[in-house]
Design a protein around this motif. Structure first.
Motif, PDB file in Angstrom:
ATOM      1  N   TYR A 170       0.834  -1.197   0.000  1.00  0.00           N
ATOM      2  CA  TYR A 170       0.000   0.000   0.000  1.00  0.00           C
ATOM      3  C   TYR A 170       0.869   1.248   0.000  1.00  0.00           C
ATOM      4  N   ALA A 171       1.883   1.261   0.864  1.00  0.00           N
ATOM      5  CA  ALA A 171       2.781   2.413   0.923  1.00  0.00           C
ATOM      6  C   ALA A 171       3.510   2.567  -0.405  1.00  0.00           C
ATOM      7  N   ALA A 172       3.948   1.445  -0.971  1.00  0.00           N
ATOM      8  CA  ALA A 172       4.671   1.499  -2.247  1.00  0.00           C
ATOM      9  C   ALA A 172       3.786   2.071  -3.356  1.00  0.00           C
ATOM     10  N   ALA A 173       2.476   1.829  -3.244  1.00  0.00           N
ATOM     11  CA  ALA A 173       1.538   2.316  -4.253  1.00  0.00           C
ATOM     12  C   ALA A 173       1.023   3.718  -3.941  1.00  0.00           C
ATOM     13  N   GLY A 174       1.478   4.283  -2.827  1.00  0.00           N
ATOM     14  CA  GLY A 174       1.051   5.632  -2.463  1.00  0.00           C
ATOM     15  C   GLY A 174      -0.311   5.701  -1.797  1.00  0.00           C
ATOM     16  N   VAL A 175      -0.800   4.570  -1.288  1.00  0.00           N
ATOM     17  CA  VAL A 175      -2.081   4.551  -0.578  1.00  0.00           C
ATOM     18  C   VAL A 175      -1.825   4.916   0.883  1.00  0.00           C
ATOM     19  N   ARG A 176      -2.355   6.045   1.315  1.00  0.00           N
ATOM     20  CA  ARG A 176      -2.108   6.557   2.661  1.00  0.00           C
ATOM     21  C   ARG A 176      -3.122   5.991   3.661  1.00  0.00           C
ATOM     22  N   CYS A 177      -2.832   6.172   4.941  1.00  0.00           N
ATOM     23  CA  CYS A 177      -3.803   5.800   5.986  1.00  0.00           C
ATOM     24  C   CYS A 177      -5.141   6.476   5.731  1.00  0.00           C
ATOM     25  N   GLN A 178      -5.091   7.760   5.344  1.00  0.00           N
ATOM     26  CA  GLN A 178      -6.307   8.544   5.159  1.00  0.00           C
ATOM     27  C   GLN A 178      -7.170   8.002   4.021  1.00  0.00           C
ATOM     28  N   ASP A 179      -6.562   7.341   3.037  1.00  0.00           N
ATOM     29  CA  ASP A 179      -7.335   6.848   1.903  1.00  0.00           C
ATOM     30  C   ASP A 179      -8.323   5.763   2.313  1.00  0.00           C
ATOM     31  N   CYS A 180      -7.997   5.019   3.363  1.00  0.00           N
ATOM     32  CA  CYS A 180      -8.906   3.982   3.850  1.00  0.00           C
ATOM     33  C   CYS A 180      -9.724   4.450   5.044  1.00  0.00           C
TER      34      CYS A 180
ATOM     35  N   GLY B  34     -20.523  16.438   1.133  1.00  0.00           N
ATOM     36  CA  GLY B  34     -21.379  16.964   2.185  1.00  0.00           C
ATOM     37  C   GLY B  34     -21.008  18.375   2.564  1.00  0.00           C
ATOM     38  N   VAL B  35     -21.362  18.725   3.781  1.00  0.00           N
ATOM     39  CA  VAL B  35     -21.154  20.084   4.265  1.00  0.00           C
ATOM     40  C   VAL B  35     -19.816  20.175   4.976  1.00  0.00           C
ATOM     41  N   ALA B  36     -18.843  20.824   4.340  1.00  0.00           N
ATOM     42  CA  ALA B  36     -17.547  21.029   4.983  1.00  0.00           C
ATOM     43  C   ALA B  36     -17.680  22.083   6.065  1.00  0.00           C
ATOM     44  N   ALA B  37     -18.462  23.105   5.781  1.00  0.00           N
ATOM     45  CA  ALA B  37     -18.751  24.162   6.748  1.00  0.00           C
ATOM     46  C   ALA B  37     -20.149  24.685   6.436  1.00  0.00           C
ATOM     47  N   ALA B  38     -20.649  25.576   7.266  1.00  0.00           N
ATOM     48  CA  ALA B  38     -22.027  26.039   7.108  1.00  0.00           C
ATOM     49  C   ALA B  38     -22.283  26.680   5.744  1.00  0.00           C
ATOM     50  N   SER B  39     -21.237  27.227   5.141  1.00  0.00           N
ATOM     51  CA  SER B  39     -21.426  27.979   3.899  1.00  0.00           C
ATOM     52  C   SER B  39     -20.942  27.262   2.651  1.00  0.00           C
ATOM     53  N   SER B  40     -20.463  26.050   2.783  1.00  0.00           N
ATOM     54  CA  SER B  40     -19.915  25.386   1.601  1.00  0.00           C
ATOM     55  C   SER B  40     -20.172  23.892   1.617  1.00  0.00           C
ATOM     56  N   ARG B  41     -20.384  23.351   0.428  1.00  0.00           N
ATOM     57  CA  ARG B  41     -20.559  21.914   0.256  1.00  0.00           C
ATOM     58  C   ARG B  41     -19.439  21.422  -0.652  1.00  0.00           C
ATOM     59  N   VAL B  42     -18.608  20.552  -0.150  1.00  0.00           N
ATOM     60  CA  VAL B  42     -17.478  20.052  -0.926  1.00  0.00           C
ATOM     61  C   VAL B  42     -17.257  18.586  -0.589  1.00  0.00           C
ATOM     62  N   VAL B  43     -16.372  17.971  -1.351  1.00  0.00           N
ATOM     63  CA  VAL B  43     -15.908  16.630  -0.990  1.00  0.00           C
ATOM     64  C   VAL B  43     -14.820  16.802   0.060  1.00  0.00           C
ATOM     65  N   GLN B  44     -14.969  16.123   1.173  1.00  0.00           N
ATOM     66  CA  GLN B  44     -14.026  16.270   2.278  1.00  0.00           C
ATOM     67  C   GLN B  44     -13.658  14.902   2.826  1.00  0.00           C
ATOM     68  N   ALA B  45     -12.622  14.875   3.646  1.00  0.00           N
ATOM     69  CA  ALA B  45     -12.205  13.623   4.281  1.00  0.00           C
ATOM     70  C   ALA B  45     -13.177  13.270   5.397  1.00  0.00           C
ATOM     71  N   SER B  46     -13.641  12.040   5.395  1.00  0.00           N
ATOM     72  CA  SER B  46     -14.554  11.592   6.443  1.00  0.00           C
ATOM     73  C   SER B  46     -13.839  11.567   7.786  1.00  0.00           C
ATOM     74  N   HIS B  47     -14.528  12.034   8.820  1.00  0.00           N
ATOM     75  CA  HIS B  47     -13.979  11.991  10.174  1.00  0.00           C
ATOM     76  C   HIS B  47     -14.601  10.855  10.984  1.00  0.00           C
ATOM     77  N   ALA B  48     -15.165   9.873  10.286  1.00  0.00           N
ATOM     78  CA  ALA B  48     -15.700   8.691  10.968  1.00  0.00           C
ATOM     79  C   ALA B  48     -14.587   7.690  11.268  1.00  0.00           C
ATOM     80  N   PHE B  49     -13.421   7.874  10.635  1.00  0.00           N
ATOM     81  CA  PHE B  49     -12.254   7.017  10.859  1.00  0.00           C
ATOM     82  C   PHE B  49     -12.660   5.537  10.789  1.00  0.00           C
ATOM     83  N   ALA B  50     -13.192   5.161   9.640  1.00  0.00           N
ATOM     84  CA  ALA B  50     -13.777   3.833   9.465  1.00  0.00           C
ATOM     85  C   ALA B  50     -12.780   2.709   9.741  1.00  0.00           C
ATOM     86  N   THR B  51     -13.224   1.730  10.497  1.00  0.00           N
ATOM     87  CA  THR B  51     -12.481   0.484  10.702  1.00  0.00           C
ATOM     88  C   THR B  51     -13.496  -0.650  10.609  1.00  0.00           C
ATOM     89  N   ASP B  52     -13.286  -1.558   9.709  1.00  0.00           N
ATOM     90  CA  ASP B  52     -14.229  -2.647   9.496  1.00  0.00           C
ATOM     91  C   ASP B  52     -13.462  -3.934   9.239  1.00  0.00           C
TER      92      ASP B  52
END
Length: 398
Positions: free
Chosen positions: A226-236, A243-261
């Motif tokens: 994964y590291a060799a391919a440039g896949v970071r911790c954040q990518d998973c 969604g809503v990054a802030a009250a005034s803007s809608r953008v694609v943002q990094a999820s803060h659910a910190f998914a582990t499955d």
């Protein structure tokens, strides 16, 4: 009195070359016995990787001193962020980061070692989350801190564990991964937030004299494809969401659910010697557990948690037709510092573990349709949780 910041005392903790969460290791080591694992040989000491250098956001280690509230913010609490950063706040609130201090496993372990403070550097990463700070350590022993009251202590902030400010506030500014054209508070860009090395601040810990890091999640990733391919911790674990990054803007943002499955991390393959069981005869299966989805070892992190592979054969009435087979997957360490490895059969990224259980159905049982059930269950402090992966295969008994 001149206080010795825990951040400086535990700088080696973050770097992975000195003391890593000293009290933390003692805490989790004193609470219960880990489930036994197969006596696989421990990896040689030279296999232990070098940890990353201290990231700029944690130059003195953890906890970090963040007392200055940025202009435009009412406070450093996640409650203040919640007004505008609704989606990120709500995702974070359901994570182990948010409950890092309140987690009952952690609290029980903390009680078991008399409330040692050294382990709190990651569970409470801000200095103002600590009611007391170490002014020094008796005879240099990190298990014997000279505690002094902390006038900056904030009980509410302490309850938030790994809170927003721990990663996103420095020097009176709010840090983000990209530039923002307008905001009610100062914003600075931190490219470090988007790197795996940033995660290593807490997920790469070493105890002096240990044969390998106590937590080696970053090192496991660094050695993987994964590291060799440039896949970071954040990518998973922080995959992009719309969604809503802030009250005034809608953008694609990094999820803060910190998914582990765990169910997405592994594959369980079952190879049967025949399509049916013959009563009174050995039936040798081949079970392969593959790490097909984790960019680090499975399991990773604390050696005091493991997974149990269970193989059961049950009849039409749900009762066992043969003794169950179990195999624990994890790492077993000594019960005291420096926690040297005694056995380790964790599955590296892209690797596999194979077992060949033998089942036999006694002649006393009648011919019937049976079910072969292969399960993977989490084990922590001796308690077995609900299965995260189950493979059920109908097999006739003749």
């Amino acid at each position: 009195m001149t206080r010795w910041p825990i951040s400086r005392i535990l700088l080696a903790l973050v770097l992975g070359v000195g003391v890593a969460a000293a009290g933390g290791l003692g805490l989790f080591g004193k609470k219960g016995d880990p489930a036994p694992v197969d006596e696989a040989p421990a990896p040689p000491a030279e296999a232990a990787p070098h940890a990353p250098t201290a990231p700029p956001l944690f130059p003195d280690g953890l906890p970090v001193a963040v007392q200055q509230t940025p202009d435009g913010l009412a406070n450093l609490s996640a409650q203040g962020c919640n007004a505008c950063h609704v989606q990120a706040h709500d995702a974070w609130a359901g994570t182990a980061h948010a409950t890092a201090w309140q987690d009952p496993h952690f609290q029980a372990a903390l009680d078991g070692v008399g409330g040692s403070t050294a382990c709190l550097s990651c569970h409470l990463p801000l200095t103002n989350q600590h009611p007391r700070l170490a002014a020094g350590y008796v005879a240099g022993d990190l298990a014997r801190p000279d505690l002094q009251p902390n006038t900056q202590w904030d009980a509410g902030l302490m309850s938030e564990g790994v809170t927003c400010a721990a990663c996103h506030v420095r020097d009176g500014q709010v840090l983000g991964p990209r530039a923002v054209s307008s905001a009610p508070h100062p914003v600075a860009v931190s490219t470090e937030l988007s790197t795996s090395a940033f995660c290593a601040s807490c997920h790469q810990l070493t105890w002096p004299g240990a044969d390998q890091p106590f937590y080696d999640t970053f090192g496991e990733w660094e050695r993987s494809g994964y590291a060799a391919a440039g896949v970071r911790c954040q990518d998973c674990h922080m995959a992009p969401v719309a969604g809503v990054a802030a009250a005034s803007s809608r953008v694609v943002q990094a999820s803060h659910a910190f998914a582990t499955d765990s169910a997405r991390a592994v594959s369980i393959l079952v190879d049967l010697p025949a399509p049916e069981f013959q009563r009174g005869q050995d039936y040798r299966l081949q079970i392969t557990v593959q790490n097909t989805g984790a960019g680090h070892s499975f399991p990773t992190g604390s050696p005091f948690k493991s997974y149990r592979l269970s193989v059961e054969l049950t009849g039409a009435d749900g009762k066992a037709l043969a003794p169950a087979f179990t195999q624990d997957i994890g790492r077993r360490v000594e019960d005291a510092p420096p926690w040297r490895t005694l056995a380790d059969n964790r599955i590296v990224a892209g690797g596999a573990l194979q077992v060949t259980p033998v089942l036999q159905v006694d002649q006393k049982h009648k011919a019937q349709r049976a079910t072969l059930r292969v399960s993977l269950l989490p084990v922590r402090e001796g308690a077995i949780g609900e299965a995260v992966v189950v493979r059920s295969i109908p097999v006739p008994v003749l």
